[in-house]
Structure formats: structure tokens, C-alpha cells
Design an enzyme around this catalytic site. Structure first.
Site, PDB file in Angstrom:
ATOM      1  N   GLU A  91      -5.674  -3.345  -1.467  1.00  0.00           N
ATOM      2  CA  GLU A  91      -6.215  -4.558  -0.838  1.00  0.00           C
ATOM      3  C   GLU A  91      -7.364  -5.190  -1.633  1.00  0.00           C
ATOM      4  OE1 GLU A  91      -5.494  -1.724   0.598  1.00  0.00           O
ATOM      5  OE2 GLU A  91      -4.780  -1.955   2.657  1.00  0.00           O
ATOM      6  N   THR A 127       0.867  -1.177   0.000  1.00  0.00           N
ATOM      7  CA  THR A 127       0.000   0.000   0.000  1.00  0.00           C
ATOM      8  C   THR A 127       0.905   1.228   0.000  1.00  0.00           C
ATOM      9  OG1 THR A 127      -0.051   0.120   2.396  1.00  0.00           O
ATOM     10  CG2 THR A 127      -1.773  -1.180   1.357  1.00  0.00           C
ATOM     11  N   TRP A 137     -19.914  15.437  11.778  1.00  0.00           N
ATOM     12  CA  TRP A 137     -18.897  15.181  10.766  1.00  0.00           C
ATOM     13  C   TRP A 137     -19.053  16.124   9.583  1.00  0.00           C
ATOM     14  CZ3 TRP A 137     -18.434   9.121  10.031  1.00  0.00           C
ATOM     15  CH2 TRP A 137     -17.887   8.585  11.212  1.00  0.00           C
TER      16      TRP A 137
HETATM   17  P1  ADP Z   1      -3.233   4.230  -0.123  1.00  0.00           P
HETATM   18  O1  ADP Z   1      -4.258   3.743   0.850  1.00  0.00           O
HETATM   19  O2  ADP Z   1      -1.865   4.006   0.365  1.00  0.00           O
HETATM   20  O3  ADP Z   1      -3.492   5.609  -0.665  1.00  0.00           O
HETATM   21  P2  ADP Z   1      -4.526   2.821  -2.251  1.00  0.00           P
HETATM   22  O4  ADP Z   1      -4.176   3.146  -3.657  1.00  0.00           O
HETATM   23  O5  ADP Z   1      -4.781   1.422  -1.898  1.00  0.00           O
HETATM   24  O6  ADP Z   1      -3.334   3.312  -1.401  1.00  0.00           O
HETATM   25  O7  ADP Z   1      -5.742   3.749  -1.837  1.00  0.00           O
HETATM   26  C1  ADP Z   1      -7.025   3.276  -1.566  1.00  0.00           C
HETATM   27  C2  ADP Z   1      -7.877   4.404  -1.080  1.00  0.00           C
HETATM   28  O8  ADP Z   1      -8.020   5.412  -2.066  1.00  0.00           O
HETATM   29  C3  ADP Z   1      -9.289   4.010  -0.751  1.00  0.00           C
HETATM   30  O9  ADP Z   1      -9.373   3.414   0.519  1.00  0.00           O
HETATM   31  C4  ADP Z   1     -10.007   5.360  -0.805  1.00  0.00           C
HETATM   32  O10 ADP Z   1      -9.839   6.103   0.380  1.00  0.00           O
HETATM   33  C5  ADP Z   1      -9.274   6.070  -1.908  1.00  0.00           C
HETATM   34  N1  ADP Z   1     -10.049   5.980  -3.147  1.00  0.00           N
HETATM   35  C6  ADP Z   1      -9.883   5.124  -4.158  1.00  0.00           C
HETATM   36  N2  ADP Z   1     -10.780   5.349  -5.128  1.00  0.00           N
HETATM   37  C7  ADP Z   1     -11.565   6.361  -4.714  1.00  0.00           C
HETATM   38  C8  ADP Z   1     -12.689   7.058  -5.275  1.00  0.00           C
HETATM   39  N3  ADP Z   1     -13.172   6.785  -6.459  1.00  0.00           N
HETATM   40  N4  ADP Z   1     -13.233   8.048  -4.532  1.00  0.00           N
HETATM   41  C9  ADP Z   1     -12.749   8.358  -3.324  1.00  0.00           C
HETATM   42  N5  ADP Z   1     -11.705   7.757  -2.753  1.00  0.00           N
HETATM   43  C10 ADP Z   1     -11.115   6.770  -3.441  1.00  0.00           C
END
Ligand code: ADP
Length: 550
Positions: free
Chosen positions: A331, A187, A448
Site C-alpha cells: 500500500e 497484497t 503486550w
Molecule cells: P503482506 O501484508 O501481505 O505481507 P506486504 O509486503 O505489503 O504484504 O507487507 C507489509 C508488511 O510487512 C508491513 O505492514 C510490516 O508488517 C511488514 N514489514 C515490512 N517491512 C518491515 C520491516 N523493516 N520491519 C518489520 N516489518 C516490516
């Protein structure tokens, strides 16, 4: 009763052999920055992947289970590694070339990489790290770049082309248990230490089928996909695997990821599909606004990794390019949701669906968990943390302190679901709307505030290029929003105007409006191009921002 069906293991080698035989004429085009890009057919990719596997086994002594890393851009050689390494039973570990050096060192050592396949242009990044990478025995260099930086610091160095030349173009791919490790990805650590996710042959195979489905990216051999999302960012969202399955042509930007070469690539090579995070699309929009280009071939685009501002979608609609919003994580392989509206709606009615994160496919089960641990209804209003499970969703992380897989309590529920750390609502017909990351939500006086909602509303203002909102400590309310804004070139806007715009055009409730504002030259970004809110919070805490309080 047992079924009477054959039990063929879902091995990645099957995707490779299928792609090279049935779709042998499909191509991988790699941008070179020169007059002509480089083209290779799937048949050639198949031959060369087998040659690479032979070389890794016979020359480098790679055995099943050994971890072989790549530090590469998106290009044909990286695709070859994607198939050669898992197909021979070894584990592909894609390294994120934008990580800070100390994190890269940590990750390579944690995964115990034996080999690093590296692009020549990235040697200046790798060379200084090598003295700190005791498990790395071999470096294999592909593509242009000065090799001399490796002198004296590298273990054994090989030239990719020389290494594979003359070797057999077939390989006796082992029949692997489909649950065997195929690839690993850490990640990006936006919200903490990097954690290793290990994909299986089975999870990648099933995920590839989902990527190609009409309800997801709908890709066939009639398509060319521009894969901007890096191969080190969740396997380029599964695209290289999915393309071999259905013969989709790949357009690979290599290191030419700036808006101008991307615009040129699209105009000249005419991809039908593309995939990238919102920052890339923001940059490209500014570029084609200043220097118009023909983007008309690109009818559908997958955008995700961070929330896509609706204003961005609207702007691309006007160019005839339809952005489809998707949500996922390292994940989740990463395909979690995609925002295709239900059938039978007009453009106006489709809009509320398009701006959600999208609908879950059959392979991803989802539930929302409230603050007290109760499961919330899919009623479009009850907000909770999203938890998911499915065949391509991680059930643990790689290698804890004792070397075993580990399941931290904040990431996995007792009954094995993945806790995403994302907060949102789900409509009765299964569309997810994320309001925030749990860690980014602004907790103001027991209520929130969604930072994403404020950002989207701000980015709809004509003077605003980008906006990031973070929680900052507040004596009275606990936390309040701080809005940091990047203005478009030559544009001006005062804070009162922006605040009023949020309330009127954006429909933001009065108590949610930020009173702290700062104009910044750029929003800090993470290694995969997302807003880096940790950095903004630190900049604020250390007084580095010029904040105006209204
Ligand atoms: P990291 O957690 O290290 O940034 P990831 O690429 O696995 O790496 O990121 C996943 C996260 O990215 C998700 O849990 C979410 O918070 C965010 N994310 C992914 N796609 C979207 C989306 N379309 N809209 C909002 N948030 C998103």
C-alpha cells in the site's frame, strides 16, 4: 494567485524515453545459469518496449485501461513489460508466482486480466489455471520452457520474440492524466484476503525520485543494483522505475534465487547495491560462510519486508556489506522509511538508529494512534498503530463488491490515512521502531509482548539459524508466546539454555520469556518470503508441533 509553471504530467513513458536516450548505455543483465548472462542496454530496452506496445495494440487489441498481467521472474523482458504496458495507457498487473493456485485464479479474475505475459519456465504453473480464467484472451511466452503444456488449454498463444520482431521501435505514447492507473499489485495476503492496490503514473514517478534520493537508496549510473526482490512484490520496491530515471544498471537473477547462484552472481558481476527480504540474506550468509565468496563490491543493501534481526546486520558488517533497514507495504509503493542514521555519529552511536525501521522521508507523513483512538506523541516510548499518508500511499483498494474502489474501516481512518496494522514507537527525530504487527502481538495478561523482539534476541544465539514466535492461547494469561526454533546445521541447544540466553544476553523481562518451545526443520514462509505465522498457529492448534513446556 496561480503559479506560472508548466503542467507536465508525470507519465511513466517519460521515464522510459529519458532512460533510453540519456542513459542508453546502461544495462540490464539477466542471469541465465549458463556460462554468460544475457545483457541488454537501456537503448535496446527502449526499442523493445516500443515494439511490445505496438504488438499489444495492433496484434492483441490492447486498449488504454486494459489490464495486462505478467507472470515472470526478474529479467529484461519483464522490465520491457513494466514500461510498455503503462506507457501505452494500459495497466500492468504483476502476478505473484508463489501464491497458491486458487489465490492466483481469484486475483486474475478479480482484475479481469486480458493478457498474461509469462516466462516459459512458469508454464507448468499457469497451464492448469487457464480453464478457470475466462477473461484471459492471449498468452505471450518469453524465455526457455516447454510450450506443449499449453496445448488444448490456452486461448491464443504468442511467442514474445516473434510477436515484437520487426515492429516499429517508437510508439506515440499518449499524454495521460498522471492520475491514470499504471500498475496494480495485490497484497500478499499474509494477514487476510489479497487486496488490489492500483498505482498511478504520478505515484510511481514521485516514488522513483524518492528511491534514488541519497537519503533512500542513493542510486546513480555508477551503480549496479542486484534486484532480488521480485518484480511482483511491490514492483520490486520501485527499483526498475527508479533505475531508468538515473541510469542504474540492473542485475536480474531470473529464476536463480538460491543462495549459491546469488553468491556467484555477486562475485562475478560486482553489484554495488542489492535489495531483498531478510530470508534471502540469511540464506546467503549461510552459503558464504560455508563457501566464501567476494561480496566486497556490494557496499549498500536495502533490507525490508520483515524485521531485520540486528545479528544479521552485524554478520554482514563483518563482511563489509552494510544492510540498511527499510519499512514499507504494498500500500505504500513501498518506500515508507529507511534507517540511515543522522549525520555526525560514530559507528557505536549509529547502531541504535540502524536497528530501527528508519526515518520517514518528506513524502510520507506518519502518526501513531493509541488503543482509544488518541494520537500519541513521538517520544520514543508511546506505542500505537502506525498510520501514514502521502502521494505514493494507497487511499483505497481496487474493485469491491460493486466494482468501486473500497475503503475498509480497519484499513483507512475516517480522514483518509492508511492504517498499517503495524504497532510501534517513533522517536522525537522521526525514527520508527516497529514492535509488531497488530495481529502478531502477544497479549499476555493485559500486557503486550513483542514477538519480533523475542525473535531477534533468539536469532542472536550462535546455535540458532531462524526463530519465529507466535501467540498461543493460554488459560491463565489469555495468550503466551510459543518459540519455534531452527537450529544451525550440526548445532545443538537445549530450551533452558535458550531461555536463559533470552533473559541474560537478550535483556528480555522474565514475564515475557516463552515457556512453550519447539525445534522445527524450517520456519514456514509466505509467498514473499516472510515468516508465515498463520501456519505456525494452525500447526500448534492441530498438534502438529512437538512442543516442550518448561
Ligand atoms: P503482506 O501484508 O501481505 O505481507 P506486504 O509486503 O505489503 O504484504 O507487507 C507489509 C508488511 O510487512 C508491513 O505492514 C510490516 O508488517 C511488514 N514489514 C515490512 N517491512 C518491515 C520491516 N523493516 N520491519 C518489520 N516489518 C516490516
Amino acid at each position: 494567485m496561480y503559479s506560472t509553471m508548466q503542467d507536465v504530467q508525470l507519465n511513466i513513458s517519460r521515464l522510459l524515453e529519458h532512460g533510453r536516450r540519456v542513459h542508453g548505455g546502461s544495462t540490464v543483465t539477466t542471469w541465465t545459469g549458463e556460462a554468460e548472462p544475457h545483457r541488454r542496454t537501456f537503448a535496446e530496452i527502449g526499442d523493445r518496449a516500443a515494439q511490445l506496445a505496438n504488438a499489444l495494440r495492433d496484434e492483441l487489441g490492447i486498449e488504454p485501461g486494459d489490464v495486462t498481467a505478467t507472470l515472470m521472474w526478474n529479467n529484461a523482458e519483464h522490465v520491457e513489460a513494466y514500461f510498455a504496458i503503462p506507457s501505452m495507457g494500459a495497466v500492468l498487473h504483476t502476478l505473484n508466482l508463489r501464491l497458491p493456485p486458487e489465490q492466483l485464479v481469484w486475483i486474475v479474475n478479480h482484475a479481469a486480466d486480458r493478457v498474461v505475459l509469462v516466462n516459459g519456465s512458469l508454464l507448468p504453473l499457469l497451464a492448469p489455471l487457464l480453464p478457470h480464467l475466462p477473461t484471459v484472451e492471449h498468452i505471450v511466452v518469453a524465455g526457455p520452457g516447454d510450450r506443449s503444456v499449453l496445448d488444448g488449454v490456452a486461448p491464443r498463444v504468442h511467442e514474445y520474440e516473434e510477436l515484437i520482431a520487426g515492429r516499429p521501435t517508437t510508439y506515440p505514447w499518449p499524454e495521460l492524466d498522471e492520475r491514470t492507473a499504471a500498475a496494480m499489485c495485490y497484497t500478499s495476503g499474509t494477514t487476510g484476503d489479497p487486496k488490489g492496490v492500483v498505482y498511478s503514473h504520478r505515484s510511481i514517478y514521485l516514488h522513483s525520485m524518492q528511491v534514488n534520493m541519497a537519503e533512500s537508496m542513493a542510486l546513480t549510473d555508477r551503480d549496479t543494483t542486484l534486484i532480488v526482490v521480485p518484480q511482483f512484490h511491490v514492483n520490486a520496491w520501485g527499483l526498475p522505475h527508479a533505475t531508468l530515471m538515473t541510469g542504474v544498471n540492473m542485475l536480474m537473477p531470473d529464476r536463480f534465487l538460491q543462495p549459491a547462484p546469488l553468491a556467484e552472481m555477486i562475485e562475478r558481476e560486482r553489484p554495488t547495491h542489492a535489495a531483498a527480504v531478510p530470508t534471502i540474506w540469511q540464506g546467503l550468509l549461510a552459503e558464504v560462510t560455508a563457501n566464501p565468496r567476494d561480496l566486497s563490491s556490494m557496499t549498500h543493501v536495502t533490507i525490508g519486508g520483515a524485521a531485520c534481526p540486528p545479528s544479521l546486520m552485524e554478520a554482514y558488517d563483518k563482511l563489509g556489506v552494510r544492510l540498511c533497514h527499510a519499512w514499507g507495504m504494498t500500500e505504500t509503493s513501498p518506500l515508507g522509511t529507511m534507517a540511515h542514521p543522522p549525520a555526525g555519529l560514530g559507528a557505536e552511536e549509529e547502531w541504535p538508529y540502524r536497528v530501527t525501521q528508519g526515518r520517514f522521508p518528506a513524502g510520507v507523513e506518519a502518526r501513531l494512534v493509541g488503543p482509544g483512538g488518541d494520537h500519541l506523541p513521538w517520544d520514543g516510548t508511546s506505542a500505537g498503530e502506525l498510520e501514514v499518508r502521502g502521494t505514493w500511499i494507497a487511499g483505497a483498494y481496487f474493485g469491491g463488491a460493486d466494482g468501486e474502489a473500497f475503503r475498509p474501516e480497519d484499513k483507512f481512518s475516517e480522514d483518509g490515512w492508511l492504517k498499517t496494522g503495524d504497532v510501534g514507537i517513533i522517536s522525537p527525530d522521526g525514527y520508527l521502531t516497529l514492535t509488531d504487527r497488530a495481529k502478531d502481538v502477544i497479549k499476555s495478561g493485559g500486557e503486550w509482548i513483542s514477538s519480533v523482539e523475542l525473535e531477534n534476541a533468539l536469532m542472536a544465539h550462535p546455535a540458532v539459524a531462524e526463530a519465529a514466535v507466535v501467540a498461543v492461547p493460554d488459560e491463565r494469561w489469555g495468550e503466551r508466546p510459543l518459540a519455534t526454533v531452527v537450529l544451525k546445521e550440526g548445532a545443538t541447544a537445549d530450551y533452558e539454555t535458550l531461555k536463559t540466553f533470552l533473559a541474560t544476553e537478550g535483556g528480555i523481562a522474565k514475564w515475557q520469556l516463552p515457556e512453550r518451545w519447539a525445534v522445527v526443520p524450517a520456519v514456514p514462509k509466505t509467498s514473499v518470503g516472510k515468516f508465515d505465522k498463520k501456519v505456525i498457529r494452525r500447526q500448534y492448534a492441530e498438534g502438529e508441533l512437538d512442543v516442550t513446556q518448561l
